[in-house]
Scaffold this active site. Structure first.
Site, PDB file in Angstrom:
ATOM      1  N   SER A 123       0.857  -1.185   0.000  1.00  0.00           N
ATOM      2  CA  SER A 123       0.000   0.000   0.000  1.00  0.00           C
ATOM      3  C   SER A 123       0.895   1.236   0.000  1.00  0.00           C
ATOM      4  O   SER A 123       1.713   1.423   0.906  1.00  0.00           O
ATOM      5  CB  SER A 123      -0.886  -0.001   1.242  1.00  0.00           C
ATOM      6  OG  SER A 123      -1.379   1.312   1.467  1.00  0.00           O
TER       7      SER A 123
ATOM      8  N   HIS B   1      -1.658  -1.444  -3.865  1.00  0.00           N
ATOM      9  CA  HIS B   1      -2.888  -1.080  -3.159  1.00  0.00           C
ATOM     10  C   HIS B   1      -2.878   0.444  -2.980  1.00  0.00           C
ATOM     11  O   HIS B   1      -1.937   1.007  -2.415  1.00  0.00           O
ATOM     12  CB  HIS B   1      -2.893  -1.807  -1.812  1.00  0.00           C
ATOM     13  CG  HIS B   1      -4.104  -1.609  -0.979  1.00  0.00           C
ATOM     14  ND1 HIS B   1      -5.209  -2.427  -1.060  1.00  0.00           N
ATOM     15  CD2 HIS B   1      -4.387  -0.687  -0.032  1.00  0.00           C
ATOM     16  CE1 HIS B   1      -6.112  -2.025  -0.184  1.00  0.00           C
ATOM     17  NE2 HIS B   1      -5.646  -0.960   0.464  1.00  0.00           N
TER      18      HIS B   1
ATOM     19  N   ASP C  49      -4.833   3.635  -1.542  1.00  0.00           N
ATOM     20  CA  ASP C  49      -5.855   4.003  -0.552  1.00  0.00           C
ATOM     21  C   ASP C  49      -6.436   5.382  -0.847  1.00  0.00           C
ATOM     22  O   ASP C  49      -5.836   6.409  -0.538  1.00  0.00           O
ATOM     23  CB  ASP C  49      -5.238   3.999   0.853  1.00  0.00           C
ATOM     24  CG  ASP C  49      -5.023   2.598   1.381  1.00  0.00           C
ATOM     25  OD1 ASP C  49      -5.967   1.787   1.296  1.00  0.00           O
ATOM     26  OD2 ASP C  49      -3.917   2.312   1.868  1.00  0.00           O
TER      27      ASP C  49
ATOM     28  N   MET D 161      -9.076   8.123   0.069  1.00  0.00           N
ATOM     29  CA  MET D 161      -9.939   8.552   1.190  1.00  0.00           C
ATOM     30  C   MET D 161     -10.490   9.938   0.868  1.00  0.00           C
ATOM     31  O   MET D 161      -9.763  10.792   0.352  1.00  0.00           O
ATOM     32  CB  MET D 161      -9.130   8.622   2.488  1.00  0.00           C
ATOM     33  CG  MET D 161      -8.391   7.334   2.825  1.00  0.00           C
ATOM     34  SD  MET D 161      -7.581   7.424   4.427  1.00  0.00           S
ATOM     35  CE  MET D 161      -6.527   5.957   4.351  1.00  0.00           C
TER      36      MET D 161
ATOM     37  N   HIS E 235      -8.582   1.174  -3.287  1.00  0.00           N
ATOM     38  CA  HIS E 235      -9.420   0.940  -2.102  1.00  0.00           C
ATOM     39  C   HIS E 235     -10.166   2.237  -1.815  1.00  0.00           C
ATOM     40  O   HIS E 235      -9.585   3.187  -1.310  1.00  0.00           O
ATOM     41  CB  HIS E 235      -8.503   0.522  -0.938  1.00  0.00           C
ATOM     42  CG  HIS E 235      -9.223   0.275   0.337  1.00  0.00           C
ATOM     43  ND1 HIS E 235      -8.558   0.115   1.538  1.00  0.00           N
ATOM     44  CD2 HIS E 235     -10.545   0.150   0.628  1.00  0.00           C
ATOM     45  CE1 HIS E 235      -9.442  -0.088   2.495  1.00  0.00           C
ATOM     46  NE2 HIS E 235     -10.646  -0.066   1.973  1.00  0.00           N
TER      47      HIS E 235
ATOM     48  N   MET F 264     -12.163   4.346   0.152  1.00  0.00           N
ATOM     49  CA  MET F 264     -12.715   4.680   1.470  1.00  0.00           C
ATOM     50  C   MET F 264     -13.448   6.004   1.306  1.00  0.00           C
ATOM     51  O   MET F 264     -13.021   7.058   1.775  1.00  0.00           O
ATOM     52  CB  MET F 264     -11.585   4.734   2.501  1.00  0.00           C
ATOM     53  CG  MET F 264     -11.090   3.343   2.901  1.00  0.00           C
ATOM     54  SD  MET F 264      -9.475   3.361   3.669  1.00  0.00           S
ATOM     55  CE  MET F 264      -8.437   3.409   2.205  1.00  0.00           C
TER      56      MET F 264
ATOM     57  N   MET G  22     -10.894  -5.533   6.737  1.00  0.00           N
ATOM     58  CA  MET G  22     -10.077  -4.541   7.434  1.00  0.00           C
ATOM     59  C   MET G  22      -9.639  -5.100   8.784  1.00  0.00           C
ATOM     60  O   MET G  22     -10.465  -5.578   9.573  1.00  0.00           O
ATOM     61  CB  MET G  22     -10.860  -3.239   7.660  1.00  0.00           C
ATOM     62  CG  MET G  22     -11.213  -2.447   6.412  1.00  0.00           C
ATOM     63  SD  MET G  22      -9.827  -1.997   5.348  1.00  0.00           S
ATOM     64  CE  MET G  22      -8.800  -1.033   6.445  1.00  0.00           C
TER      65      MET G  22
ATOM     66  N   ASP H 203      -6.139  -6.049   5.487  1.00  0.00           N
ATOM     67  CA  ASP H 203      -5.655  -4.695   5.259  1.00  0.00           C
ATOM     68  C   ASP H 203      -5.573  -3.949   6.588  1.00  0.00           C
ATOM     69  O   ASP H 203      -6.598  -3.624   7.178  1.00  0.00           O
ATOM     70  CB  ASP H 203      -6.635  -3.992   4.300  1.00  0.00           C
ATOM     71  CG  ASP H 203      -6.114  -2.653   3.806  1.00  0.00           C
ATOM     72  OD1 ASP H 203      -4.916  -2.384   3.976  1.00  0.00           O
ATOM     73  OD2 ASP H 203      -6.927  -1.878   3.262  1.00  0.00           O
TER      74      ASP H 203
HETATM   75  C1  DX5 Z   1      -6.058   1.951   6.141  1.00  0.00           C
HETATM   76  C2  DX5 Z   1      -5.718   1.563   4.728  1.00  0.00           C
HETATM   77  C3  DX5 Z   1      -4.640   0.541   4.678  1.00  0.00           C
HETATM   78  C4  DX5 Z   1      -3.310   1.101   5.160  1.00  0.00           C
HETATM   79  C5  DX5 Z   1      -2.498   0.017   5.787  1.00  0.00           C
HETATM   80  O1  DX5 Z   1      -7.121   2.805   6.153  1.00  0.00           O
HETATM   81  O2  DX5 Z   1      -6.834   1.025   4.066  1.00  0.00           O
HETATM   82  O3  DX5 Z   1      -4.502   0.017   3.370  1.00  0.00           O
HETATM   83  O4  DX5 Z   1      -2.585   1.654   4.099  1.00  0.00           O
HETATM   84  O5  DX5 Z   1      -1.422   0.573   6.463  1.00  0.00           O
HETATM   85  P1  DX5 Z   1      -0.523  -0.301   7.449  1.00  0.00           P
HETATM   86  O6  DX5 Z   1      -0.071  -1.487   6.669  1.00  0.00           O
HETATM   87  O7  DX5 Z   1       0.582   0.605   7.851  1.00  0.00           O
HETATM   88  O8  DX5 Z   1      -1.419  -0.669   8.592  1.00  0.00           O
HETATM   89 ZN    ZN Z   2      -6.419  -0.038   2.137  1.00  0.00          ZN
END
Ligand code: DX5
Ligand code: ZN
Length: 225
Positions: A10, A34, A36, A38, A67, A69, A138, A176
Site C-alpha cells: 500500500s 494497493h 488508498d 480517502m 481501495h 474509502m 479490514m 488490510d
Molecule cells: C487503512 C488503509 C490501509 C493502510 C495500511 O485505512 O486502508 O490500506 O494503508 O497501512 P498499514 O499497513 O501501515 O497498517
Molecule cells: Zn487499504
C-alpha cells in the site's frame, strides 16, 4: 497459473515526493499495488485520487487496486477506471447494497472487491461473495497507516474462508491494516490470501527487503493444499 497468495504493498506510507522510485523498489516482490483513496467523509483524511492513479499507471505494469474509502464509490468508480485502476474496492458501510457499484465495475471492465470494517459482521458480505473478486477484511479501522492489527478480526477471516470454500468460490481474501511478518502469518493461517501492507514495507529502512520477506511468507504457502 496466477498466484493465489499475493502481496499488495500500500503506497499510503510511501514518500509521495518520489513515488515512482518507491514503487520501483518493491515492484519485483509485489503482485499488485494497493492505492488508498480517502475522501474526508467516509474517513477523516483525504488522500489519493485519480490523478495519482494515472501517474502510477504510467510507471508500473502492476495491477492498481484502488481501495475506495469514500461515501460514494459508485460515483467515483468510472473516474478511477479511466485513470487506470485495475480494480476498485467499495465499503459495505458506504453502500449496504453494492449491486450498482458491482455492475458499474463490470461494465467498465475492471475488478471489484468489497470491504468490511472491523466492527462490521461478515453477514453483510455473504449475498455478494459470488459476484466479486476480493473480500477485503479490514484489520484496522480505516483512515491511517501504521495502526495496530486488530486480532479480534481473525475469527471473521476464518468464517469467510469456510464460507468461500463451502461455495467453491475462487475469490481472494485480503487483509488490510497492521500487517507485518507476524500478523501476516496469523492472517494467512486464518485463511487470507492477499496481504496488504503500507508501513511494514515503506516505513522500514529497506522497503525492498521488507517486501521480499513478506513475499517469501506468501511463496511458502503457494502450493500448499
Ligand atoms: C487503512 C488503509 C490501509 C493502510 C495500511 O485505512 O486502508 O490500506 O494503508 O497501512 P498499514 O499497513 O501501515 O497498517
Ligand atoms: Zn487499504
Amino acid at each position: 497459473m496466477p498466484a493465489r497468495y499475493k502481496l499488495a504493498p500500500s503506497i499510503l506510507s510511501a514518500d509521495f515526493a518520489r513515488l515512482g522510485d518507491e514503487v520501483a523498489r518493491v515492484e519485483k516482490f509485489a503482485d499488485l499495488l494497493h492505492v488508498d483513496a480517502m475522501d474526508g467523509h467516509f474517513v477523516p483524511p483525504i488522500t489519493i485520487g485519480p490523478v495519482v492513479v494515472k501517474a502510477l499507471r504510467a510507471i508500473t505494469s502492476l495491477p492498481l487496486e484502488c481501495h475506495l474509502m469514500v461515501t460514494d464509490p459508485l460515483g467515483q468508480t468510472e473516474q478511477f477506471a479511466e485513470a487506470g485502476a485495475s480494480s476498485v474496492i467499495a465499503h459495505l458501510e458506504a453502500v449496504p447494497d453494492p449491486s450498482a457499484v458491482i455492475a458499474r465495475a463490470r461494465e467498465l471492465g475492471i475488478g471489484i472487491g468489497l470491504s468490511i470494517n472491523p466492527p462490521t459482521p461478515l453477514d453483510v458480505a455473504l449475498p455478494y461473495l459470488d459476484q466479486i473478486d476480493v473480500l477485503n477484511v479490514m484489520t484496522v479501522n480505516p483512515g491511517w497507516a501504521g495502526q495496530k492489527f486488530i486480532r479480534e478480526v481473525l475469527p471473521k477471516i476464518r468464517d469467510a474462508r469456510t464460507e468461500i470454500d463451502r461455495r467453491g468460490l475462487g475469490i481472494g481474501i485480503a487483509v488490510d491494516g497492521g500487517i507485518d511478518l507476524e500478523t501476516g502469518k496469523e492472517a494467512l493461517d486464518a485463511g487470507a490470501t492477499i496481504l496488504g501492507a503500507a508501513s511494514a514495507i515503506f516505513s522500514r529502512p529497506d522497503p525492498a527487503e521488507a517486501a521480499r520477506a513478506l513475499k517469501e511468507l506468501l511463496n511458502d504457502r503457494e502450493g500448499r493444499p
